[in-house]
Design an enzyme around this catalytic site. Structure first.
Site, PDB file in Angstrom:
ATOM      1  NE  ARG A 120      -6.885  -7.486  -4.696  1.00  0.00           N
ATOM      2  CZ  ARG A 120      -5.781  -7.865  -4.159  1.00  0.00           C
ATOM      3  NH1 ARG A 120      -5.780  -8.782  -3.230  1.00  0.00           N
ATOM      4  NH2 ARG A 120      -4.661  -7.349  -4.554  1.00  0.00           N
ATOM      5  CD  GLN A 125     -10.043 -10.834 -12.339  1.00  0.00           C
ATOM      6  OE1 GLN A 125     -10.711 -11.164 -13.317  1.00  0.00           O
ATOM      7  NE2 GLN A 125      -9.522 -11.703 -11.506  1.00  0.00           N
ATOM      8  CG  ASP A 128      -6.476  -4.620  -9.213  1.00  0.00           C
ATOM      9  OD1 ASP A 128      -5.700  -3.761  -8.753  1.00  0.00           O
ATOM     10  OD2 ASP A 128      -6.758  -5.661  -8.618  1.00  0.00           O
ATOM     11  CB  SER A 131      -3.642  -6.768 -10.530  1.00  0.00           C
ATOM     12  OG  SER A 131      -4.380  -7.272  -9.464  1.00  0.00           O
ATOM     13  CE1 TYR A 228      -5.034  -6.661  -1.084  1.00  0.00           C
ATOM     14  CE2 TYR A 228      -7.421  -6.438  -1.011  1.00  0.00           C
ATOM     15  CZ  TYR A 228      -6.194  -6.069  -1.537  1.00  0.00           C
ATOM     16  OH  TYR A 228      -6.136  -5.111  -2.503  1.00  0.00           O
TER      17      TYR A 228
HETATM   18  P1  NAD Z   1      -0.764  -8.528  -1.488  1.00  0.00           P
HETATM   19  O1  NAD Z   1       0.117  -7.652  -2.305  1.00  0.00           O
HETATM   20  O2  NAD Z   1      -1.670  -7.880  -0.500  1.00  0.00           O
HETATM   21  O3  NAD Z   1       0.170  -9.549  -0.674  1.00  0.00           O
HETATM   22  C1  NAD Z   1       1.128 -10.342  -1.329  1.00  0.00           C
HETATM   23  C2  NAD Z   1       1.095 -11.760  -0.773  1.00  0.00           C
HETATM   24  O4  NAD Z   1       1.678 -11.805   0.528  1.00  0.00           O
HETATM   25  C3  NAD Z   1      -0.296 -12.358  -0.611  1.00  0.00           C
HETATM   26  O5  NAD Z   1      -0.393 -13.542  -1.366  1.00  0.00           O
HETATM   27  C4  NAD Z   1      -0.417 -12.608   0.878  1.00  0.00           C
HETATM   28  O6  NAD Z   1      -1.209 -13.748   1.180  1.00  0.00           O
HETATM   29  C5  NAD Z   1       1.033 -12.813   1.250  1.00  0.00           C
HETATM   30  N1  NAD Z   1       1.332 -12.709   2.693  1.00  0.00           N
HETATM   31  C6  NAD Z   1       0.846 -11.832   3.606  1.00  0.00           C
HETATM   32  N2  NAD Z   1       1.369 -12.073   4.825  1.00  0.00           N
HETATM   33  C7  NAD Z   1       2.226 -13.117   4.683  1.00  0.00           C
HETATM   34  C8  NAD Z   1       3.086 -13.825   5.581  1.00  0.00           C
HETATM   35  N3  NAD Z   1       3.132 -13.510   6.865  1.00  0.00           N
HETATM   36  N4  NAD Z   1       3.808 -14.840   5.091  1.00  0.00           N
HETATM   37  C9  NAD Z   1       3.749 -15.184   3.793  1.00  0.00           C
HETATM   38  N5  NAD Z   1       2.979 -14.550   2.890  1.00  0.00           N
HETATM   39  C10 NAD Z   1       2.212 -13.540   3.335  1.00  0.00           C
HETATM   40  O7  NAD Z   1      -1.611  -9.486  -2.399  1.00  0.00           O
HETATM   41  P2  NAD Z   1      -1.954  -9.342  -3.956  1.00  0.00           P
HETATM   42  O8  NAD Z   1      -0.783  -9.711  -4.751  1.00  0.00           O
HETATM   43  O9  NAD Z   1      -2.496  -7.988  -4.190  1.00  0.00           O
HETATM   44  O10 NAD Z   1      -3.106 -10.422  -4.230  1.00  0.00           O
HETATM   45  C11 NAD Z   1      -3.510 -11.418  -3.372  1.00  0.00           C
HETATM   46  C12 NAD Z   1      -4.656 -12.245  -4.005  1.00  0.00           C
HETATM   47  O11 NAD Z   1      -5.730 -11.433  -4.494  1.00  0.00           O
HETATM   48  C13 NAD Z   1      -4.231 -13.092  -5.162  1.00  0.00           C
HETATM   49  O12 NAD Z   1      -4.736 -14.381  -4.953  1.00  0.00           O
HETATM   50  C14 NAD Z   1      -4.876 -12.477  -6.365  1.00  0.00           C
HETATM   51  O13 NAD Z   1      -5.184 -13.422  -7.357  1.00  0.00           O
HETATM   52  C15 NAD Z   1      -6.116 -11.881  -5.765  1.00  0.00           C
HETATM   53  N6  NAD Z   1      -6.574 -10.734  -6.594  1.00  0.00           N
HETATM   54  C16 NAD Z   1      -7.849 -10.733  -7.104  1.00  0.00           C
HETATM   55  C17 NAD Z   1      -8.291  -9.655  -7.885  1.00  0.00           C
HETATM   56  C18 NAD Z   1      -9.689  -9.608  -8.457  1.00  0.00           C
HETATM   57  O14 NAD Z   1     -10.407 -10.587  -8.367  1.00  0.00           O
HETATM   58  N7  NAD Z   1     -10.106  -8.482  -9.054  1.00  0.00           N
HETATM   59  C19 NAD Z   1      -7.428  -8.588  -8.145  1.00  0.00           C
HETATM   60  C20 NAD Z   1      -6.134  -8.620  -7.598  1.00  0.00           C
HETATM   61  C21 NAD Z   1      -5.734  -9.709  -6.831  1.00  0.00           C
END
Ligand code: NAD
Length: 375
Positions: A120, A125, A128, A131, A228
């Site tokens: 990430r 981006q 990915d 995403s 994460y």
């Molecule tokens: P994910 O699919 O791993 O998890 C989904 C969500 O569940 C996350 O927001 C996590 O914090 C939440 N979660 C985990 N345990 C929890 C709990 N016990 N209670 C409530 N919520 C809980 O996450 P994702 O959708 O893949 O992405 C997370 C972050 O990563 C985002 O902020 C996204 O913007 C960032 N991201 C960055 C890049 C990049 O920079 N290339 C790419 C993808 C995602």
């Protein structure tokens, strides 16, 4: 330099290339061969691939001498015979759960690249797949919830009386959760949301939803490592359970998306909490495949508990095959073109590159990925 695009196995609707990416690969100087019917389930007829410059034929024809194989899911190694020595196999390979397959790719001399392990970082981006597919899944979760709900989402003032707006609660505000909030808002629902990462509070507010957060115990400050979440403390879990108990009984729709990489999904809703929701309410559990956020979720099935419909959503992106294919295919193109060496007319993957190190599983007949070796 030949690129093969294969027809996916049963149950998969997406295709790892679209005419637009075929044309772009052809413009880079590659030859593209597509297996008959590869795009059919994503509404892409063979003729459109041909018009974009691909040759369409049997699987054996497509694979013969290919230096790159594009795929959505990892195919059995035995079905890839005929590809060139050291060919790159690029796609969603699910390396931890399908370890034997990775070993088979190594034995077959393929260089397997797991796109779901893309780091990430800003540079990656556009490559990915997690995403791009989660975004569509978050949208579809709300649409499916609306279809299963026996009431309307928006407030309606009619001559026969007022229809009150649906109350939607989104748990887990990553990529899927953010899109679920936005979609529910567009449909006119009153939306609230929660996460363990404090950075999401502002994102929730900026989408016009209400943040519901544990205040007395610390969750994860900021974004979390690599964006994460990690496992929370027992103290936090207790506080979160109390918060959910106080809130959930007033909700009509709950969308859960919480995931922790490499772990089973955290349990966020108990059967007793489901029982406090009014009959006709709908829960969509997007973490169903990882064990579910909701007690009673069955992956790939819809069940009813205490009058509440619980949809165990598995791979919702598949139900939006055309868009999901387009985004996935562009992720693959963005990755390969970023490493394209014009003189050699093919991608060159440096061993020390952060992206290459993260996603390369096998090379030279061996499993080389540190994460996989450690596991
Ligand atoms: P994910 O699919 O791993 O998890 C989904 C969500 O569940 C996350 O927001 C996590 O914090 C939440 N979660 C985990 N345990 C929890 C709990 N016990 N209670 C409530 N919520 C809980 O996450 P994702 O959708 O893949 O992405 C997370 C972050 O990563 C985002 O902020 C996204 O913007 C960032 N991201 C960055 C890049 C990049 O920079 N290339 C790419 C993808 C995602």
């Amino acid at each position: 330099m030949k690129i093969a695009v294969l027809k996916e196995g049963a149950g998969e609707t997406r295709c790892a290339a679209i005419p637009e990416t075929v044309k772009k690969f052809v413009d880079l100087g590659a030859e593209v061969a597509v297996e008959n019917g590869a795009g059919e389930a994503a509404s892409i007829p063979d003729s459109e691939f041909e018009a974009a410059g691909a040759r369409v034929g049997s699987r054996a024809d497509a694979l013969k001498g290919a230096a790159i194989i594009l795929t959505i899911n990892g195919p059995e190694a035995g079905t890839l015979k005929g590809a060139g020595k050291g060919a790159l196999l690029v796609g969603g390979l699910d390396p931890l759960r399908r370890r034997e397959l990775v070993d088979a790719y190594a034995a077959a001399g393929l260089e397997a690249l797991a796109m779901e392990w893309m780091p990430r970082i800003t540079r990656a981006q556009s490559m990915d797949i997690l995403s791009s597919q989660s975004n569509l899944a978050g949208y579809k979760a709300v649409v499916d919830a609306a279809a299963a709900y026996g009431r309307a989402f928006p407030m309606m003032m009619t001559a026969a009386g007022t229809v009150s707006p649906a109350k939607v609660f989104v748990m887990g505000v990553g990529v899927a959760g953010l899109q679920a909030i936005a979609t529910a808002r567009r449909l006119g629902a009153q939306v609230s949301a929660t996460d363990v990462r404090s950075a999401t509070k502002e994102q929730i507010q900026s989408l016009g939803a209400k943040p519901i957060f544990v205040e007395n115990v610390a969750g994860i400050e900021g974004e979390g490592v690599g964006g994460y979440a990690t496992e929370t403390s027992p103290e936090y879990q207790k506080a979160q359970a109390e918060l959910v108990s106080a809130h959930i009984g007033k909700q009509d729709i709950v969308i859960t998306t919480a995931l922790i990489p490499g772990r089973p999904a955290p349990r966020l809703i108990s059967d007793a909490q489901v029982a406090t929701m009014r009959p006709g309410s709908v829960i969509v559990d997007l973490a169903a495949d990882a064990g579910g956020n909701v007690e009673g979720t069955v992956s790939g099935e819809t069940v009813t508990r205490h009058g509440v419909t619980i949809i165990g959503a598995a791979n919702l992106a598949r139900s939006l095959a055309a868009d999901a294919s387009a985004l996935f295919a562009r992720n693959l193109y963005n990755f390969l073109s970023a490493f394209w060496d014009k003189e050699q007319g093919k991608p060159v993957l440096p061993d020390e590159d952060e992206i290459v190190k993260a996603i390369r599983l096998t090379q030279g007949g061996k499993v080389v990925n540190e994460r996989l070796i450690a596991a």
